[in-house]
Design a protein around this motif. Sequence first.
Motif, short mmCIF file in Angstrom:
data_model
loop_
_atom_site.label_atom_id
_atom_site.label_comp_id
_atom_site.label_asym_id
_atom_site.label_seq_id
_atom_site.Cartn_x
_atom_site.Cartn_y
_atom_site.Cartn_z
N THR A 26 0.85 -1.19 0.00
CA THR A 26 0.00 0.00 0.00
C THR A 26 0.89 1.24 0.00
N ALA A 27 0.30 2.40 -0.27
CA ALA A 27 1.08 3.64 -0.38
C ALA A 27 1.72 4.02 0.95
N GLU A 28 3.00 4.36 0.91
CA GLU A 28 3.71 4.78 2.11
C GLU A 28 3.37 6.22 2.45
N ALA A 29 3.39 6.54 3.73
CA ALA A 29 3.16 7.90 4.21
C ALA A 29 4.10 8.15 5.38
N ILE A 30 4.30 9.42 5.71
CA ILE A 30 5.25 9.78 6.75
C ILE A 30 4.75 9.37 8.14
N VAL A 31 5.67 8.90 8.97
CA VAL A 31 5.36 8.58 10.36
C VAL A 31 5.34 9.90 11.13
N GLY A 32 4.26 10.15 11.84
CA GLY A 32 4.12 11.40 12.58
C GLY A 32 4.84 11.38 13.92
N GLU A 33 5.22 12.57 14.37
CA GLU A 33 5.78 12.80 15.71
C GLU A 33 7.10 12.08 15.97
N VAL A 34 7.89 11.80 14.92
CA VAL A 34 9.18 11.12 15.10
C VAL A 34 10.16 12.05 15.82
N ARG A 35 10.77 11.53 16.86
CA ARG A 35 11.80 12.28 17.60
C ARG A 35 13.18 11.87 17.12
N THR A 36 13.41 10.57 17.05
CA THR A 36 14.69 10.05 16.57
C THR A 36 14.45 8.74 15.83
N PHE A 37 15.38 8.42 14.95
CA PHE A 37 15.39 7.10 14.35
C PHE A 37 16.83 6.74 14.04
N ASN A 38 17.10 5.47 14.02
CA ASN A 38 18.41 4.99 13.60
C ASN A 38 18.27 3.62 12.98
N PHE A 39 19.09 3.37 11.98
CA PHE A 39 19.12 2.03 11.41
C PHE A 39 20.56 1.56 11.37
N ASP A 40 20.73 0.30 11.66
CA ASP A 40 22.04 -0.33 11.68
C ASP A 40 22.03 -1.48 10.70
N GLU A 41 22.99 -1.47 9.78
CA GLU A 41 23.18 -2.59 8.87
C GLU A 41 24.50 -3.27 9.22
N THR A 42 24.47 -4.57 9.28
CA THR A 42 25.67 -5.33 9.56
C THR A 42 25.78 -6.46 8.55
N ILE A 43 26.95 -7.02 8.47
CA ILE A 43 27.16 -8.20 7.64
C ILE A 43 27.97 -9.19 8.47
N GLU A 44 27.60 -10.42 8.41
CA GLU A 44 28.28 -11.44 9.20
C GLU A 44 29.54 -11.89 8.48
N PRO A 45 30.70 -11.79 9.13
CA PRO A 45 31.92 -12.27 8.47
C PRO A 45 31.96 -13.80 8.47
N ILE A 46 32.40 -14.36 7.37
CA ILE A 46 32.55 -15.82 7.26
C ILE A 46 34.03 -16.13 7.14
N ASP A 47 34.53 -16.97 8.01
CA ASP A 47 35.94 -17.34 7.99
C ASP A 47 36.22 -18.18 6.75
N SER A 48 37.11 -17.69 5.88
CA SER A 48 37.46 -18.43 4.65
C SER A 48 38.94 -18.81 4.65
N THR A 49 39.52 -18.89 5.85
CA THR A 49 40.93 -19.25 5.99
C THR A 49 41.14 -20.71 5.57
N THR A 50 42.22 -20.97 4.83
CA THR A 50 42.54 -22.34 4.40
C THR A 50 43.93 -22.73 4.90
N MET A 51 44.23 -24.01 4.83
CA MET A 51 45.54 -24.50 5.23
C MET A 51 46.61 -23.76 4.43
N GLY A 52 47.67 -23.37 5.10
CA GLY A 52 48.77 -22.67 4.44
C GLY A 52 48.68 -21.16 4.56
N ASP A 53 47.49 -20.63 4.87
CA ASP A 53 47.36 -19.18 5.08
C ASP A 53 48.14 -18.80 6.32
#
Length: 141
Positions: A26-53
């Motif tokens: 449905t159509a988006e509309a503005i959220v009223g009375e917002v004081r603060t907002f924050n968004f956090d994006e993360t990425i999970e590291p995957i260990d790709s170490t091999t023998m000899g590294d």
Amino acid sequence: QLRKEDSKMATISGTSGSVFLQLVGTAEAIVGEVRTFNFDETIEPIDSTTMGDTAKNYTGGLKDGILNIDCFYDHLNAQQVVMDAGALLDIEINPGGTGSGQKKYTGVGLVTSRSVSNSPDGLVEATFVMQISNGLTEGTY
């Protein structure tokens, strides 16, 4: 040589930001009375170490994200009303406002928490937490 005027960074007033949302499809509309907002994006590291590294190696895993919105509670604001725990919402986050060239972040969020608090010496406040589904897409106005 670096001059002081060369090292200036862009600054954006916190009063310019906005959050738009609505039920998916449905159509988006503005959220009223917002004081603060924050968004956090993360990425999970995957260990790709091999023998000899001789040192650890990593590759990027799956993206994850959280959006927190703090508002003065407004039971008449349709966008606050739809933020029930469990609701799946289309979201648009605008840290610098909606002017030409400003960044925006869009995606889908699952409301995981809604909290309403009251104190005798303040206004009623609401906090909403959303888990971002499939990451956020960065764009501009």
